[in-house]
Design a protein around this motif. Structure first.
Motif, PDB file in Angstrom:
ATOM      1  N   TRP A  44       0.853  -1.182   0.000  1.00 39.80           N
ATOM      2  CA  TRP A  44       0.000   0.000   0.000  1.00 39.80           C
ATOM      3  C   TRP A  44       0.893   1.236   0.000  1.00 39.80           C
ATOM      4  N   TRP A  94      -2.115   6.823   2.971  1.00 35.98           N
ATOM      5  CA  TRP A  94      -2.771   5.521   2.807  1.00 35.98           C
ATOM      6  C   TRP A  94      -2.092   4.534   3.742  1.00 35.98           C
ATOM      7  N   GLU A 120      -2.380   0.478   5.860  1.00 37.47           N
ATOM      8  CA  GLU A 120      -2.765  -0.890   5.509  1.00 37.47           C
ATOM      9  C   GLU A 120      -4.249  -1.160   5.696  1.00 37.47           C
ATOM     10  N   ASP A 121      -4.965  -0.339   6.491  1.00 39.56           N
ATOM     11  CA  ASP A 121      -6.392  -0.568   6.688  1.00 39.56           C
ATOM     12  C   ASP A 121      -7.257   0.501   6.014  1.00 39.56           C
ATOM     13  N   THR A 122      -6.683   1.258   5.084  1.00 39.09           N
ATOM     14  CA  THR A 122      -7.484   2.227   4.325  1.00 39.09           C
ATOM     15  C   THR A 122      -8.513   1.492   3.464  1.00 39.09           C
ATOM     16  N   LEU A 123      -9.736   1.966   3.532  1.00 39.16           N
ATOM     17  CA  LEU A 123     -10.833   1.399   2.745  1.00 39.16           C
ATOM     18  C   LEU A 123     -11.036   2.216   1.470  1.00 39.16           C
ATOM     19  N   THR A 183     -10.440  -3.091   1.637  1.00 34.73           N
ATOM     20  CA  THR A 183      -9.009  -3.043   1.405  1.00 34.73           C
ATOM     21  C   THR A 183      -8.666  -3.996   0.269  1.00 34.73           C
TER      22      THR A 183
END
Length: 370
Positions: free
Chosen positions: A43, A53, A55-58, A260
């Protein structure tokens, strides 16, 4: 870039970085499983102004959502609660149109790609007004004879069948029966508690002032508001804005899935190892049901039961591949022959004719598998 690549998959990292350097990437993530093992999880970039951004960005993935919506209906088929060949009206009596079976909803053959009277965004959020409009709508071509991409209406058609059979909205069914038990970070109807994780969509710029007469014949319908192509895309008028928190919270099972890359790739990995659908039903669902020029898209398509099947000219083509792409560039797919599950999400929408970002990543994955 943050994340990991397994030994041998370094070309995917190179391609991911190159997308930022040379292909106008702003914020994105890519995840890949091979034979159930996560081999790529990357990411980077910006989720919105001043917010990186993570790792848990939607990310809203537009039509990439459709495969996940189809899986909810197929999950009911697997449980013996829904019959693909039964009339839709057997589960949804007000639908009328007794000659349309459930399977034609999944194959875009119901003839209900557009509405004679488009609904407003507020009506779309409310759900029931769209259902009523579909009940009143007469098919725009003889159902079952041709396919025409149900860009918006697919989600309400399939979603209402799921609601009638299960007693739950499609987003609730997805969360309680599939993504929740499997720990997949993907939502249709984003809870307010998760909205802070959503990346802001940056839509592609489209010049609608082009004279259609100067375009190739196949592209002209995209600039003609009276064409079936544009009527299907304008079933909700004015256009939806999936950056709007009210729209993120609503359920648009054709277009507002948010997840994700890890959740998207994990969904396809779970399909491959039988954790969502039985192997026999997955094989049926990914068998070609439709092959021909789509009445709405005006290009050749191959369709399974809710899953897109790539045509030979597509970069993710394989004899057993299936998946779905989304407006602006997102892509989720699986290829059982390679044991491959792939998810790519991004916030900068690009012109599909010139956009090479997903292609660059897929080609790097395939090269790494050689």
């Amino acid at each position: 870039m943050p994340g990991t690549t397994a030994p041998g998959f370094e070309p995917v990292l190179d391609a991911f970085e190159d997308n930022f350097a040379h292909h106008d990437e702003i914020g994105a993530a890519v995840c890949v499983y091979v034979n159930g093992e996560k081999v790529v999880d990357l990411w980077g970039g910006s989720a919105s102004e001043g917010r990186p951004w993570t790792e848990d960005t939607l990310q809203v993935v537009f039509s990439t959502t459709k495969a996940i919506t189809a899986a909810c209906a197929l999950h009911l088929v697997d449980r013996g609660l829904l019959d693909l060949d039964a009339p839709v009206a057997a589960y949804w009596p007000e639908f009328g149109k007794p000659d349309i079976p459930v399977r034609w909803l999944l194959t875009h053959q119901a003839g209900l790609a557009a509405l004679d009277t488009p609904v407003t965004p507020a009506e779309a959020i409310a759900w029931k007004p769209v259902v009523a409009a579909l009940e009143a709508q007469q098919p725009l071509w003889e159902p079952g004879t041709e396919s025409g991409y149900h860009a918006h209406t697919f989600g309400w058609l399939v979603g209402e069948v799921v609601r009638r059979v299960s007693g739950r909205s499609l987003g609730t069914y997805l969360r309680e029966e599939i993504t929740g038990p499997l720990g997949l970070d993907f939502w249709i109807g984003l809870p307010a508690s998760e909205y802070h994780r959503a990346a802001r969509i940056i839509s592609p710029k489209i010049d609608m002032s082009v004279d259609p007469a100067t375009l190739p014949e196949a592209l002209r319908p995209y600039f003609d508001p009276t064409s079936l192509t544009m009527r299907a895309s304008m079933a909700v008028t004015p256009f939806l804005d999936h950056n709007d928190p009210a729209e993120l919270a609503a359920e648009f099972p054709s277009s507002n899935g948010a997840g994700t890359a890890r959740g998207l790739a994990g969904f396809y990995a779970a399909l491959l190892d039988g954790r969502i659908l039985s192997p026999g039903l997955l094989a049926l669902a990914t068998t070609e049901q439709v092959n021909g020029v789509d009445k709405v898209l005006r290009v050749p398509v191959r369709i399974g039961l809710g899953f897109g099947l790539p045509t030979p000219d597509m970069f993710w083509h394989g004899p057993t591949a299936f998946g779905f792409s989304g407006h602006g560039g997102s892509l989720g797919f699986a290829d059982p022959a390679r044991g491959l599950a792939f998810g790519y999400v991004m916030n900068h929408g690009r012109d599909p004719i010139t956009d090479k970002r997903a292609e660059n990543l897929v080609r790097a994955v395939l090269a790494s598998l050689c």
